[in-house]
Design an enzyme around this catalytic site. Structure first.
Site, mmCIF file in Angstrom:
data_model
loop_
_atom_site.group_PDB
_atom_site.id
_atom_site.type_symbol
_atom_site.label_atom_id
_atom_site.label_comp_id
_atom_site.label_asym_id
_atom_site.label_seq_id
_atom_site.Cartn_x
_atom_site.Cartn_y
_atom_site.Cartn_z
ATOM 1 C CG ASP A 198 -25.201 5.998 37.482
ATOM 2 O OD1 ASP A 198 -25.746 5.277 36.700
ATOM 3 O OD2 ASP A 198 -25.104 5.579 38.891
ATOM 4 C CD GLU A 290 -28.294 4.345 33.682
ATOM 5 O OE1 GLU A 290 -27.864 3.349 33.410
ATOM 6 O OE2 GLU A 290 -28.437 4.737 34.701
ATOM 7 C CB CYS A 343 -14.651 -2.238 31.751
ATOM 8 S SG CYS A 343 -12.895 -1.563 32.502
ATOM 9 C CB CYS A 346 -10.339 -2.515 28.785
ATOM 10 S SG CYS A 346 -11.398 -3.755 30.019
ATOM 11 C CB CYS A 362 -11.999 -4.364 34.762
ATOM 12 S SG CYS A 362 -11.819 -4.930 33.250
ATOM 13 C CB CYS A 365 -7.922 -2.950 32.114
ATOM 14 S SG CYS A 365 -9.490 -2.471 32.676
ATOM 15 C CG ASP A 372 -23.343 4.858 41.746
ATOM 16 O OD1 ASP A 372 -23.781 3.821 41.298
ATOM 17 O OD2 ASP A 372 -23.469 5.055 43.119
#
Length: 441
Positions: A198, A290, A343, A346, A362, A365, A372
């Protein structure tokens, strides 16, 4: 080394040929307004390299009587750049070339451009002492660094020199060799391992393993010195094209110092990116990054300087060819893939996530993780859903598609897939979790 055959020769040939092409195009456009049919128009000027070279050979005695003093490669370099520029402009207009629209070639300034020339024929070799190289018309030149790595490949027969490019940058002269190399296929240290990378401004790269690569911010480190040198150059008498005033010697020296400062920043950035990409490609078999829209990110005036200083595009370019060298695979995540909003435990996707929120929390969960690191783990998990074994692979969804109205809706992962006591963590390196996203209708 003389600058005359590089700078004057290249700019003369490029400017003269471009002026001729533009004059012929304007003349044909004017004749059409007079009602002249196509057969009676002024003959067109070819845009290919052989056509431009023939036109130059016919006119060089009149427009450049000093042409014999320069290497023919200086003229060929300018013609080749002009031919590629005209072809790109034509293909962009007709839709054959993808990407941003390419404009018509412009006249290049001799003072502001980088003087360079590419030698493709003649005597191009490395001396046995590996401290000297021989180039056409320039003769025997001493190198600041040893060319032993290139010499070893040439002596072993695993490399062949195709061309040599001489360029001046930051007050120094560089020579780079383009070679055809027989490269042995490498193998990563962990061929089954997958890592998500990332990219960001706070940290240059955050890996799915939790490792953080700090952002050196070379521009910020050298900003004070560059500001001082820029102020010093602004107080000197610089050139003025409107009045024909030439720059003073003091301005030239101050400008050269400023150029060397900028060149040092560029070299430091390039060195850091090479070290990072080489380490990643030699260690991991699959790397996921990305597809960032860097041009759009630069529109943010608050982050433009830091984004440009990070060198995201250069980092991805190096990963693309180094994964091929080392036998790895590069997976490019879709531009609209919500890696930061998803997330990693989950698979729930948040509707909004402000840039100021550096910790991902989150609500389903209860995962609390660095933003990052969470995005990097999602990228690593994406590699399992992407088919293909090439050096660079894109996922199935095209990057030119807009996010569907309504946004993605989370589908909770089946219970029992997370390790007990470690809810929200991804599997060890080499294995990935499956994330499912459904979109609202």
């Amino acid at each position: 080394m003389t600058i005359y055959p590089l700078r004057s020769g290249l700019h003369a040939i490029g400017g003269t040929s471009l002026a001729r092409v533009k004059a012929v195009m304007d003349q044909r456009a004017a004749e059409r307004t007079y009602g002249i049919d196509e057969a009676g128009l002024t003959p067109t000027q070819g845009w290919s390299l052989p056509a431009l070279r023939r036109a130059w050979n016919q006119a060089k005695a009149d427009v450049a009587p000093w042409w014999a003093e320069c290497s023919k490669e200086a003229f060929n370099t300018g013609l080749d750049a002009l031919a590629r520029g005209l072809t790109n402009w034509s293909d962009s207009r007709t839709g054959k070339r993808a990407g941003r629209r390419v404009g018509f070639p412009r006249f290049k300034s001799r003072r502001r451009s980088t003087p360079s020339v590419r030698f493709t024929t003649g005597a191009i070799r490395v001396e046995p002492d590996r401290r000297y190289v021989v180039l056409p018309r320039l003769g025997r030149l001493k190198l600041h660094e040893s060319a032993r790595k290139l010499a070893r490949r040439l002596e072993a027969g695993t490399a062949r020199v195709l061309s040599a490019t001489v360029r001046r940058d930051g007050g120094r002269w560089y020579v780079s060799f383009t070679c055809a190399v027989q490269r042995t296929q490498g193998m990563p240290a962990c061929p089954d391992a997958t890592v998500g990378v990332d990219l960001g401004v706070t940290h240059l790269a955050v890996l799915s393993t939790g490792e953080v690569e700090p952002n050196p911010r070379h521009v910020d480190a050298a900003a004070r010195r560059m500001r001082r040198l820029a102020r010093r150059a602004s107080r000197r008498v610089g050139p003025d094209r409107r009045t024909g005033r030439r720059a003073s010697k003091r301005w030239e020296r101050a400008s050269a110092r400023l150029g060397r400062a900028h060149a040092r920043v560029a070299h430091l950035r390039r060195d850091g990116l090479h070290k990072l990409t080489s380490r990643l490609t030699r260690e991991y078999g699959t790397i996921v990054v990305e597809d960032l829209h860097v041009a759009g990110m630069l529109a943010n005036r608050r982050l433009a300087r830091r984004i440009a200083d990070a060198g995201f595009a250069e980092l991805r370019r190096q990963l693309a060819y180094k994964t091929g060298w080392n036998g790895g695979r590069l997976v490019v995540a879709d531009r609209w893939y919500p890696s930061s909003k998803t997330c990693s435990g989950c698979g729930a996707v948040k509707t909004k996530l402000a840039l100021s929120e550096r910790t991902y929390t989150c609500t389903l969960c209860g995962l609390v993780l660095d933003r990052d690191v969470n995005a990097a783990r999602n990228l690593a998990a994406l590699a399992a859903t992407v088919a293909g074994s090439g050096s660079e692979t894109r996922n199935g969804r095209g990057a030119d598609r807009k996010t569907r109205p309504g946004g993605p809706v989370a589908v909770k992962r089946q219970p029992g897939t997370a390790t007990a006591g470690k809810t929200g963590t991804v599997p060890p390196q080499g294995r990935t979790s499956n994330h499912e996203l459904t979109y609202a209708s």
